[in-house]
Design a protein around this motif. Structure first.
Motif, PDB file in Angstrom:
ATOM      1  N   TYR A   9       0.836  -1.203   0.000  1.00 40.60           N
ATOM      2  CA  TYR A   9       0.000   0.000   0.000  1.00 40.60           C
ATOM      3  C   TYR A   9       0.868   1.250   0.000  1.00 40.60           C
ATOM      4  O   TYR A   9       1.960   1.249   0.556  1.00 40.60           O
ATOM      5  N   GLY A  10       0.335   2.304  -0.592  1.00 45.20           N
ATOM      6  CA  GLY A  10       1.028   3.591  -0.549  1.00 45.20           C
ATOM      7  C   GLY A  10       1.866   3.814  -1.791  1.00 45.20           C
ATOM      8  O   GLY A  10       1.396   3.664  -2.902  1.00 45.20           O
ATOM      9  N   GLU A  11       3.124   4.141  -1.560  1.00 48.78           N
ATOM     10  CA  GLU A  11       4.044   4.512  -2.624  1.00 48.78           C
ATOM     11  C   GLU A  11       4.543   3.275  -3.366  1.00 48.78           C
ATOM     12  O   GLU A  11       5.583   2.719  -3.041  1.00 48.78           O
ATOM     13  N   GLN A  13       3.866   2.981  -7.116  1.00 47.91           N
ATOM     14  CA  GLN A  13       3.958   3.317  -8.534  1.00 47.91           C
ATOM     15  C   GLN A  13       5.265   4.063  -8.800  1.00 47.91           C
ATOM     16  O   GLN A  13       5.585   5.031  -8.134  1.00 47.91           O
ATOM     17  N   THR A  15       8.381   3.119  -8.320  1.00 48.47           N
ATOM     18  CA  THR A  15       9.413   2.964  -7.292  1.00 48.47           C
ATOM     19  C   THR A  15      10.311   1.754  -7.522  1.00 48.47           C
ATOM     20  O   THR A  15      11.226   1.526  -6.740  1.00 48.47           O
ATOM     21  N   LEU A  36      -0.124  -4.178 -10.527  1.00 50.87           N
ATOM     22  CA  LEU A  36      -0.639  -2.965  -9.908  1.00 50.87           C
ATOM     23  C   LEU A  36      -2.152  -2.983 -10.032  1.00 50.87           C
ATOM     24  O   LEU A  36      -2.696  -3.057 -11.128  1.00 50.87           O
ATOM     25  N   ASP A  38      -4.338  -0.636  -8.522  1.00 51.17           N
ATOM     26  CA  ASP A  38      -4.603   0.762  -8.836  1.00 51.17           C
ATOM     27  C   ASP A  38      -3.320   1.502  -8.490  1.00 51.17           C
ATOM     28  O   ASP A  38      -2.313   0.888  -8.219  1.00 51.17           O
ATOM     29  N   ASN A  39      -3.331   2.791  -8.520  1.00 56.00           N
ATOM     30  CA  ASN A  39      -2.093   3.531  -8.288  1.00 56.00           C
ATOM     31  C   ASN A  39      -1.552   3.412  -6.871  1.00 56.00           C
ATOM     32  O   ASN A  39      -0.462   3.879  -6.601  1.00 56.00           O
ATOM     33  N   GLN A  40      -2.293   2.795  -5.964  1.00 52.93           N
ATOM     34  CA  GLN A  40      -1.850   2.726  -4.580  1.00 52.93           C
ATOM     35  C   GLN A  40      -1.739   1.312  -4.016  1.00 52.93           C
ATOM     36  O   GLN A  40      -1.350   1.144  -2.868  1.00 52.93           O
ATOM     37  N   VAL A  41      -2.089   0.283  -4.793  1.00 51.71           N
ATOM     38  CA  VAL A  41      -2.025  -1.098  -4.291  1.00 51.71           C
ATOM     39  C   VAL A  41      -1.308  -1.980  -5.306  1.00 51.71           C
ATOM     40  O   VAL A  41      -1.675  -2.033  -6.472  1.00 51.71           O
ATOM     41  N   ASN A  72       4.761  -0.495   3.637  1.00 53.84           N
ATOM     42  CA  ASN A  72       3.454  -0.920   4.117  1.00 53.84           C
ATOM     43  C   ASN A  72       2.930  -2.075   3.277  1.00 53.84           C
ATOM     44  O   ASN A  72       2.761  -1.948   2.073  1.00 53.84           O
TER      45      ASN A  72
END
Length: 92
Positions: A9-11, A13, A15, A36, A38-41, A72
């Motif tokens: 979760y979080g950052e 995309q 990375t 991926l 969505d952009n956060q999971v 996370n």
């Protein structure tokens, strides 16, 4: 044999998570997927020999990418396998 399901979760995309996860899974001979949602999971599932899955989990706990300050994730392990035949990812 063992299977692990991880959701980051979080950052996630841009990375390097998917690249490093896919690379480590190949290195350990694990099969499954990394995608991926969505952009956060980021969802990851791998299966293989117990020692290899345990090493992959240590890699996850240590931190996948140095580009991210937080690590996370939610992790579940299973004794049942799904029969993956390759490690696939939504990146090349």
């Amino acid at each position: 044999m063992k299977r692990a399901h991880i959701e980051f979760y979080g950052e996630v995309q841009g990375t390097g998570h998917r690249f490093f996860i896919k690379q480590k899974a190949y290195e350990l001979g694990l099969k499954g997927f990394c995608q991926l949602i969505d952009n956060q999971v980021l969802e990851v599932e791998v299966e293989g020999e117990v020692d290899a899955v345990d090493e992959f989990i240590r890699f996850i706990v240590k931190g996948v990418s140095l580009q991210v300050e937080s690590n996370n994730f939610k992790l579940q392990t299973f004794e049942t396998l799904k029969g993956y035949t390759a490690m696939r990812s939504d990146i090349v």
